[in-house]
Motif scaffolding. Structure first.
Motif, mmCIF file in Angstrom:
data_model
loop_
_atom_site.group_PDB
_atom_site.id
_atom_site.type_symbol
_atom_site.label_atom_id
_atom_site.label_comp_id
_atom_site.label_asym_id
_atom_site.label_seq_id
_atom_site.Cartn_x
_atom_site.Cartn_y
_atom_site.Cartn_z
ATOM 1 N N VAL A 78 14.945 -12.314 -12.937
ATOM 2 C CA VAL A 78 13.570 -12.220 -12.451
ATOM 3 C C VAL A 78 13.119 -13.647 -12.183
ATOM 4 C CG1 VAL A 78 11.196 -11.692 -13.130
ATOM 5 C CG2 VAL A 78 13.051 -10.089 -13.698
ATOM 6 N N LEU A 137 9.838 -15.583 -10.766
ATOM 7 C CA LEU A 137 8.425 -15.444 -10.424
ATOM 8 C C LEU A 137 7.873 -16.795 -10.001
ATOM 9 C CD1 LEU A 137 7.272 -13.244 -13.423
ATOM 10 C CD2 LEU A 137 7.417 -12.509 -11.041
ATOM 11 N N LEU A 195 7.346 -12.018 -6.948
ATOM 12 C CA LEU A 195 8.709 -11.769 -7.415
ATOM 13 C C LEU A 195 9.678 -11.931 -6.251
ATOM 14 C CD1 LEU A 195 10.704 -10.653 -9.596
ATOM 15 C CD2 LEU A 195 10.086 -8.363 -8.779
ATOM 16 N N TRP A 227 9.458 -13.254 -1.210
ATOM 17 C CA TRP A 227 8.608 -13.301 -2.391
ATOM 18 C C TRP A 227 7.549 -12.225 -2.210
ATOM 19 C CZ3 TRP A 227 9.829 -16.307 -6.461
ATOM 20 C CH2 TRP A 227 10.682 -17.400 -6.245
ATOM 21 N N LEU A 287 3.344 -9.072 -7.030
ATOM 22 C CA LEU A 287 3.711 -8.021 -7.986
ATOM 23 C C LEU A 287 3.000 -6.698 -7.722
ATOM 24 C CD1 LEU A 287 3.996 -10.090 -11.264
ATOM 25 C CD2 LEU A 287 5.848 -8.980 -9.999
ATOM 26 N N THR A 334 16.097 -3.459 -10.862
ATOM 27 C CA THR A 334 14.762 -4.000 -10.619
ATOM 28 C C THR A 334 13.706 -3.114 -11.265
ATOM 29 O OG1 THR A 334 15.553 -4.958 -8.554
ATOM 30 C CG2 THR A 334 13.163 -4.780 -8.822
#
Length: 138
Positions: free
Chosen positions: A14, A16, A21, A111, A114, A125
């Motif tokens: 993951v 961020l 994400l 990207w 979220l 995922t």
């Protein structure tokens, strides 16, 4: 692959950045045409953390410095003779600019906020997102 070579080990991370994400679009099976965490296979004699750092660098160009274990994903599909065990890490410190470095296997990389994730997510995922919710609720 025969049953005596299963299960196989994979890994993912993951990543961020600014509440977004990083996901990659898979062009190959398993889970072709799904968005998922970057990652891949663990090579012989490689630690899990070495594998996740290598895979993320190979796929995205991002250099991971520190990781922590988020969850373990069991992906079992007897109908496809597939059984993967995959730890998913959270990259706590990474650098670089994400680019698709494996265009033969990855169709895109983005990207995603979220709260605006795509519909077709890989199993790993989905499991990782649930683990992140559980972690944040604690």
């Amino acid at each position: 692959m025969t049953a005596d070579t299963l299960p196989r080990a994979g890994c993912g991370a993951v990543l961020l950045r600014e509440n977004c994400l990083l996901l990659v679009y898979r062009k190959r099976d398993p889970e072709r045409d799904h968005w998922g965490l970057p990652g891949g296979k663990v090579e012989p004699f490689e630690t899990l953390q070495q594998a996740v750092r290598r895979e993320i660098l190979e796929e995205t160009g991002l250099q991971i410095e520190r990781v922590s274990l988020l969850c373990i994903v069991d992906q079992i599909a007897p109908d496809r003779n597939e059984h993967w065990i995959a730890p998913v890490y959270i990259a706590e410190d990474f650098s670089g600019n994400a680019i698709v470095r494996e265009p033969e296997t990855l169709g895109d990389m983005k990207w995603f906020p979220l709260d605006q994730l795509p519909d077709r997510l890989t199993r790993a995922t989905q499991v990782a997102l649930l683990a992140m919710q559980d972690r944040d609720a604690s």
